[in-house]
Design a protein around this motif. Structure first.
Motif, short mmCIF file in Angstrom:
data_model
loop_
_atom_site.label_atom_id
_atom_site.label_comp_id
_atom_site.label_asym_id
_atom_site.label_seq_id
_atom_site.Cartn_x
_atom_site.Cartn_y
_atom_site.Cartn_z
N LEU A 134 54.40 -44.29 80.65
CA LEU A 134 55.10 -45.56 80.87
C LEU A 134 54.61 -46.25 82.14
O LEU A 134 55.15 -47.28 82.54
CB LEU A 134 56.61 -45.32 80.97
CG LEU A 134 57.26 -44.69 79.73
CD1 LEU A 134 58.74 -44.43 79.99
CD2 LEU A 134 57.08 -45.59 78.52
N GLN A 135 53.59 -45.67 82.77
CA GLN A 135 53.13 -46.17 84.06
C GLN A 135 52.24 -47.40 83.91
O GLN A 135 52.29 -48.32 84.71
CB GLN A 135 52.35 -45.06 84.78
CG GLN A 135 51.78 -45.44 86.13
CD GLN A 135 52.85 -45.45 87.23
OE1 GLN A 135 53.99 -45.12 86.96
NE2 GLN A 135 52.47 -45.84 88.42
N ASN A 191 52.41 -52.86 80.66
CA ASN A 191 53.69 -53.21 80.07
C ASN A 191 54.26 -52.10 79.18
O ASN A 191 55.07 -52.37 78.30
CB ASN A 191 53.55 -54.49 79.23
CG ASN A 191 53.40 -55.71 80.11
OD1 ASN A 191 53.96 -55.77 81.21
ND2 ASN A 191 52.61 -56.67 79.66
N LEU A 223 56.38 -49.63 79.75
CA LEU A 223 57.83 -49.46 79.86
C LEU A 223 58.56 -50.61 79.16
O LEU A 223 59.55 -50.40 78.46
CB LEU A 223 58.25 -49.38 81.32
CG LEU A 223 59.76 -49.27 81.58
CD1 LEU A 223 60.32 -48.01 80.94
CD2 LEU A 223 60.07 -49.29 83.07
N LYS A 224 58.06 -51.80 79.35
CA LYS A 224 58.69 -52.96 78.71
C LYS A 224 58.63 -52.83 77.19
O LYS A 224 59.60 -53.14 76.49
CB LYS A 224 57.99 -54.24 79.16
CG LYS A 224 58.64 -55.51 78.61
CD LYS A 224 57.97 -56.75 79.18
CE LYS A 224 58.66 -58.01 78.65
NZ LYS A 224 58.01 -59.24 79.19
N LYS A 264 62.35 -44.62 84.21
CA LYS A 264 61.54 -45.35 85.18
C LYS A 264 60.09 -45.38 84.70
O LYS A 264 59.72 -44.69 83.75
CB LYS A 264 61.61 -44.69 86.56
CG LYS A 264 63.02 -44.52 87.12
CD LYS A 264 62.96 -43.80 88.46
CE LYS A 264 64.35 -43.64 89.07
NZ LYS A 264 65.21 -42.72 88.27
N LYS A 265 59.28 -46.14 85.42
CA LYS A 265 57.85 -46.17 85.08
C LYS A 265 57.21 -44.80 85.29
O LYS A 265 56.22 -44.47 84.62
CB LYS A 265 57.12 -47.21 85.91
CG LYS A 265 57.46 -48.65 85.54
CD LYS A 265 56.54 -49.64 86.23
CE LYS A 265 55.16 -49.60 85.62
NZ LYS A 265 54.29 -50.67 86.17
N THR A 266 57.75 -44.03 86.21
CA THR A 266 57.18 -42.71 86.49
C THR A 266 57.65 -41.65 85.50
O THR A 266 57.22 -40.51 85.57
CB THR A 266 57.57 -42.28 87.91
OG1 THR A 266 58.99 -42.40 88.06
CG2 THR A 266 56.87 -43.14 88.94
N SER A 278 52.29 -54.64 86.80
CA SER A 278 53.51 -53.86 86.92
C SER A 278 54.67 -54.63 86.37
O SER A 278 54.55 -55.79 85.98
CB SER A 278 53.76 -53.52 88.40
OG SER A 278 53.95 -54.71 89.13
N GLU A 313 61.39 -52.69 86.74
CA GLU A 313 61.31 -51.43 87.46
C GLU A 313 61.17 -51.63 88.97
O GLU A 313 60.27 -51.10 89.60
CB GLU A 313 60.09 -50.65 86.95
CG GLU A 313 60.46 -49.62 85.90
CD GLU A 313 61.53 -48.68 86.40
OE1 GLU A 313 61.37 -48.12 87.50
OE2 GLU A 313 62.52 -48.51 85.72
N ALA A 338 61.33 -48.27 90.86
CA ALA A 338 60.51 -47.13 90.41
C ALA A 338 60.04 -46.33 91.61
O ALA A 338 59.61 -46.87 92.62
CB ALA A 338 59.31 -47.64 89.63
#
Length: 577
Positions: A344-345, A348, A350-351, A471-473, A516, A521, A524
């Motif tokens: 998810l890093q 986009n 995660l989006k 989260k992105k992480t 990002s 996030e 994040a």
């Protein structure tokens, strides 16, 4: 006396009239009996509220027709939602004209045909000159009205999924008929042919014709200038290479294949570069000599999605969910799964993941009425977990983006905020909050998922906890699906969610993006990411770990995924167990 009886039977109408409301939602168990008493129609008094902008009547098996007077009595209506009722086989009298209507949702009814006089409304002048979104999914339609495009000339989204259509009317694709149509969904029908005239849909961005009976895809589809996403899975195409490509390759690759001469419909064969074709032919022959069907293997490798299931017996520390008796009469069904290896890093990703979850809530979960999805950062989850139910005044949670609060107070806050937001914005449609807060009406206990530290990490169908926020992480996730309806719905939705995660992960790995998501996030955490690694263009399987759901005595209720779960018929998915 009769007027008084009507007033007592429909207090919502009296309240809406007194407060000059612009929105009205009629749903719940009491609606069924009242509509039956009104002859299977909506009460005439409803059509004396001319200020209404939004009207929703849903989940009523007694509602067979809206009733006369709707068009004349609600001239300012912007959104009309009549979903999951028993409307059909036609609409009598016809709905339109509704000159201000922008959203019309007739999904999940029993409509078989929409002929003139018993359908949507007249074509001249247009019944819906401002209509943007039309949802006819989940009905029994055998044909569409030939004059649909003239009836709603500014249509942008048309959802026909889950009907009995075997063809589109030719008028739908005539030049200039629907110049703004950007999304067309007609999956799970009986379509046998797609006209080359679909290229006249100049604004088309998304096309879903999966699970039909198409044998060819017209090459002219590649001429749609804005087309970004297509889905033809589940069709038995004559061109077997194309059939494999639509199973998993990106839209861009499929359209290029059609454009340069794939057996989609004939157009474009002359456009292929002879030197490139000769080069491809020699490469295929060479691969065959080296011991394989080169073309088939190449497509397979490029398009395959990999999922690996880790059995409980192979897992040194499997996660478990214990179910308490208190939840039986509230929301009894739950399945869980652990998924490792999400990236998810990048860009986009995660989006895309959050958007796909929202879309599942809207569609398969039926706006959370059938089921609710919750996703958690596994690193913040402390097992074993307890799925239980507590009185509203005793259930305490830290909701996403909020401070710790009791469930009773949270519901009250959300109701007040939603109503205030609606008034300030003068919304034409009801807010997302209003759509599912009513699911807890009258409940003496609320469902919740509690971790080993005693913290509530999920309060379905309302919110997750800030403690386990994605989260992105995040690379390892705990997924849960709960329902008050059935266990199979939970499993089906979990299957779909995990498949979507695999598709997102594959796309992310193949298309490393910069940028990002500061708006999504902002908080994040920084530092190295323990996500998946793969060579560019390679594959990286997601690992799905089984999660057991136990009763209070420790006896197994359900394990997911079982041998019958994640059983995808699609050729582009490989599940190893």
């Amino acid at each position: 006396m009769a007027a008084a009886a009507v007033s007592e039977a429909w207090p919502e109408l009296e309240l809406a009239e007194r407060e000059r409301r612009r929105e009205l939602l009629l749903t719940g168990p009491g609606l069924e009996e009242r509509v039956r008493a009104a002859g299977g129609r909506l009460p005439p008094r409803l059509f004396t509220l001319p200020l209404l902008h939004y009207l929703e009547v849903s989940g009523c098996g007694s509602l067979r027709e809206p009733g006369p007077g709707l068009a004349q009595g609600l001239p300012q209506l912007h959104s009309l939602v009549l979903r999951r009722n028993a409307l059909g086989p036609g609409l009598s009298p016809e709905l339109g004209p509704l000159p201000a209507l922008r959203v019309l949702d007739l999904s999940g009814n029993a409509l078989e045909a929409l002929p003139p006089g018993q359908g949507l409304g007249p074509a001249e002048p247009p019944a819906f000159p401002q209509l943007r979104s039309l949802n006819l999914s989940g009905n029994r339609l055998r044909a569409l009205p030939a004059d649909l495009a003239r009836c709603a000339p500014r249509l942008q989204t048309l959802n026909l999924t889950g009907n009995c259509l075997d063809a589109f009317p030719a008028e739908l694709f005539r030049p200039g008929a629907l110049p703004l149509l950007s999304e067309l969904a007609a999956a799970d029908n009986c379509l046998r042919e797609l006209s080359a005239d679909i290229a006249h849909l100049a604004s088309l961005k998304t096309l879903d014709l999966s699970n039909n009976q198409l044998s060819e895809i017209p090459a002219e589809l590649a001429d749609c200038p804005k087309l970004k996403e297509i889905n033809f899975r589940g069709n038995k195409l004559k061109d077997k290479r194309l059939e494999k490509m639509v199973g998993g390759c990106q839209t861009k690759s499929i359209l290029e294949y059609l454009r340069v001469g794939g057996r989609g419909g004939g157009k474009g064969r002359g456009k292929a570069d002879p030197e490139k074709e000769e080069s491809r032919r020699k490469r295929r022959e060479r691969k065959k000599r080296e011991g394989g069907d080169g073309e088939e293997e190449e497509v397979d490798e490029a398009c395959r999605l990999l999922l690996r299931v880790l059995h409980v017996s192979e897992n040194p520390a499997p996660l478990t969910v214990r179910v308490s008796p208190e939840v039986k009469d509230v929301r009894p069904f739950i399945v869980g799964a652990v998924v490792r290896g999400m990236d998810l890093q990048a860009g986009n990703a995660l989006k895309r993941f959050l958007t796909s979850q929202t879309k599942l809530h809207e569609d398969l979960c039926e706006k959370r009425t059938a089921a609710t999805i919750a996703t958690h950062d596994l690193t913040a989850v402390r097992g074993p977990l307890l799925y239980t139910a507590r009185p509203p005044q005793d259930l305490q949670i830290v909701p996403l983006g909020r401070r710790e609060v009791k469930a009773q107070e949270l519901i009250r806050q959300l109701q007040l905020e939603a109503e205030e937001h609606r008034k300030q914005r003068k919304r034409q449609t009801v807010s997302g909050l209003h759509r599912y807060l009513h699911l807890l009406d009258g409940r003496e206990h609320y469902p919740c998922l509690v971790d080993a530290q005693g913290d509530v990490i999920s309060f379905p169908p309302i919110t997750n906890s800030e403690k386990t926020k994605i989260k992105k992480t995040t690379s390892d996730l705990f997924l849960e699906v709960t329902s008050a309806t059935s266990l199979q719905i939970c499993k089906d939705i979990m299957d779909t969610l995990i498949l979507k995660m695999a598709e997102i992960n594959k796309y992310t790995l193949e298309n490393k993006e910069e940028g990002s998501l500061s708006d999504v996030e902002a908080d994040a955490t920084s530092g190295p990411v323990s996500g998946p690694s793969a060579e560019k263009g390679g594959t990286c399987p997601l690992l799905v770990e089984q999660v057991r759901v136990l009763d209070e005595d420790g006896h197994l209720k359900v394990v997911y995924p079982s041998k019958t779960d994640l059983d995808f018929s699609a050729s582009h998915v490989t599940v190893t167990r």
